[in-house]
Design a protein around this motif. Structure first.
Motif, short mmCIF file in Angstrom:
data_model
loop_
_atom_site.label_atom_id
_atom_site.label_comp_id
_atom_site.label_asym_id
_atom_site.label_seq_id
_atom_site.Cartn_x
_atom_site.Cartn_y
_atom_site.Cartn_z
N ARG A 22 -7.80 1.25 1.71
CA ARG A 22 -8.32 2.58 1.40
C ARG A 22 -9.70 2.43 0.78
O ARG A 22 -10.19 1.33 0.57
CB ARG A 22 -7.38 3.29 0.43
N ALA A 64 -9.76 5.54 -4.11
CA ALA A 64 -8.33 5.75 -3.88
C ALA A 64 -7.52 4.59 -4.45
O ALA A 64 -6.45 4.81 -5.04
CB ALA A 64 -8.07 5.89 -2.38
N ARG A 94 -4.70 4.56 -7.48
CA ARG A 94 -3.36 3.98 -7.36
C ARG A 94 -3.05 3.08 -8.56
O ARG A 94 -1.97 3.14 -9.15
CB ARG A 94 -3.24 3.18 -6.06
N ASP A 143 0.84 -1.19 0.00
CA ASP A 143 0.00 0.00 0.00
C ASP A 143 0.88 1.25 0.00
O ASP A 143 1.98 1.26 0.55
CB ASP A 143 -0.91 -0.02 1.23
N GLY A 144 0.38 2.32 -0.63
CA GLY A 144 1.10 3.58 -0.69
C GLY A 144 0.32 4.57 -1.52
O GLY A 144 -0.73 4.24 -2.08
N SER A 145 0.81 5.78 -1.61
CA SER A 145 0.16 6.78 -2.44
C SER A 145 0.26 6.37 -3.91
O SER A 145 1.05 5.48 -4.26
CB SER A 145 0.85 8.14 -2.25
N PRO A 146 -0.53 6.99 -4.79
CA PRO A 146 -0.39 6.67 -6.22
C PRO A 146 1.04 6.82 -6.73
O PRO A 146 1.54 5.98 -7.48
CB PRO A 146 -1.34 7.66 -6.89
N GLU A 147 1.73 7.88 -6.30
CA GLU A 147 3.10 8.09 -6.76
C GLU A 147 4.04 7.01 -6.23
O GLU A 147 4.88 6.47 -6.97
CB GLU A 147 3.59 9.48 -6.33
N GLU A 148 3.93 6.69 -4.94
CA GLU A 148 4.77 5.65 -4.35
C GLU A 148 4.51 4.29 -4.99
O GLU A 148 5.43 3.54 -5.28
CB GLU A 148 4.52 5.58 -2.85
N THR A 149 3.24 3.99 -5.21
CA THR A 149 2.88 2.71 -5.80
C THR A 149 3.40 2.61 -7.22
O THR A 149 3.93 1.56 -7.63
CB THR A 149 1.34 2.52 -5.79
#
Length: 383
Positions: free
Chosen positions: A191, A195, A199, A163-169
């Motif tokens: 989430r 959301a 991602r 799991d992570g933000s769209p940018e991190e993912t």
């Protein structure tokens, strides 16, 4: 039969439905020549006892029992079951029951529905010994036992993206693709649906259309949420959603199958209900098979055969096992013709291991060890 307890730290703690894991505790098992009589048809003889230590006969088979809370029995129960099976066999042998010489008698005392990890460890040691006795890889022996074609020389594996933000993912997905993975499994469900769709949209934009995407909800959605999620993921060409509903809801899983161009996979449901109930309910397009949770490589290979015969695609994953059991899972996966990407790239989650991994990942695939048994004598010094 020799037993050695071990405890291996994880690189980072892992949260499960039952607890936070920081270490993987298990038992390594070794069979010596006096524990094993090869099948008469093979015409093979067990190796002689080691001359330098009569109490430790030459190793002919190794196994691993690494229980996972929520999937198998507890670690104390696993240790107790293995000790009881060993001690009961030794007591019968001491009374002159020559039929108790073979470890296969001890295996019969282990119930895969009660102590699957313990049975996995002993069943694997027996399978390794048998394959070594006939001089062929474990995958070939397993395939022959369950009536499958000759095994594959390598199996595809997926990378798992947390799991992570769209940018991190998206960054994590791009790194995995650069490492050669052609299938990515992304964790979802923690989430909201919107959301998670954002991602996966960011991942699809970053890596393009040629890489297979899967999502794993770990039973985190209800029925209406799952239907909405499948519609959103279908637009992103997500191939599979794993355990979109809680494990108990076979009827809901059956209702989801066929509602979108996204296959429904079951994982936790297999442990709770068993493969037969899942197949009878029509609750899956894909079955995620964990040999440790199913009770052994033999039972996992048979489950794969049964699933495929019912029109359900089997894939193989580990329960964050050490090197012996991970290698066994590779052999199980190799018995499945044209198997999809499997969840076998889990050794990197451990900060330490029992031995050097004989199954490194190269360009998104794992080559099946070609030596006899699991990997020749690669693990003989573990126990």
């Amino acid at each position: 039969m020799r037993l050695r307890r071990f405890s291996l730290p994880l690189v980072t703690p892992l949260r499960t439905a039952r607890a936070e894991l920081r270490r993987r505790e298990g038992v390594a098992i070794a069979l010596g020549g006096t524990d094993w009589t090869p099948p008469d048809a093979a015409g093979a003889e067990p190796p002689p006892a080691a001359t330098d230590d009569a109490a430790s006969p030459a190793t002919v088979g190794v196994g691993e029992a690494t229980p996972l809370p929520g999937w198998t029995e507890s670690f104390p129960a696993c240790v107790a079951a293995l000790r009881d099976a060993r001690d009961a066999r030794d007591a019968r042998h001491a009374r002159g029951d020559r039929g108790a010489r073979d470890a296969r008698d001890a295996l019969a005392a282990l119930d895969p529905s009660e102590t699957p990890a313990a049975r996995h460890g002993l069943a694997l040691a027996i399978a390794d010994a048998r394959s070594r006795a006939v001089g062929e890889p474990l995958a070939a022996t397993l395939a022959d036992e369950v009536g499958l074609p000759a095994p594959s020389a390598s199996v595809p594996v997926n990378a798992t993206i947390g799991d992570g933000s769209p940018e991190e993912t998206a960054r994590a997905a791009a790194r995995a693709v650069d490492e050669g993975y052609r299938c990515l499994k992304l964790k979802v469900g923690a989430r909201g649906v919107d959301a998670d769709v954002d991602r996966l949209r960011a991942v699809r934009r970053r890596i393009g259309s040629d890489v297979t995407l899967r999502a794993d909800a770990n039973g985190g959605w209800d029925r209406s949420t799952a239907r909405r999620a499948l519609r959103g993921l279908e637009a992103l060409d997500v191939a599979v959603v794993e355990q979109p509903l809680p494990a108990a809801d076979l009827a809901g899983l059956a209702a989801l199958c066929g509602t979108a161009a996204v296959d429904v996979a079951v994982d936790e449901s297999l442990v709770e209900h068993g493969l037969r109930a899942v197949l009878d309910a029509g609750a899956a397009d894909v079955a995620v098979l964990k040999p440790m949770a199913l009770g052994g490589p033999d039972l996992a290979a048979e489950a794969a055969r049964r699933a495929r015969a019912a029109g359900v695609e089997p894939i193989v994953t580990t329960t964050i096992d050490a090197a012996i059991a991970r290698t066994a899972a590779v052999h199980v996966a190799a018995t499945i013709p044209d198997v999809g990407a499997c969840g076998l790239a889990t050794g990197q989650l451990l900060a330490d291991d029992l031995a050097t991994d004989p199954c490194p990942i190269d360009d998104g695939r794992i080559a099946v060890p070609a030596g006899p048994g699991l990997a020749g004598n690669a693990f003989d010094d573990v126990v």
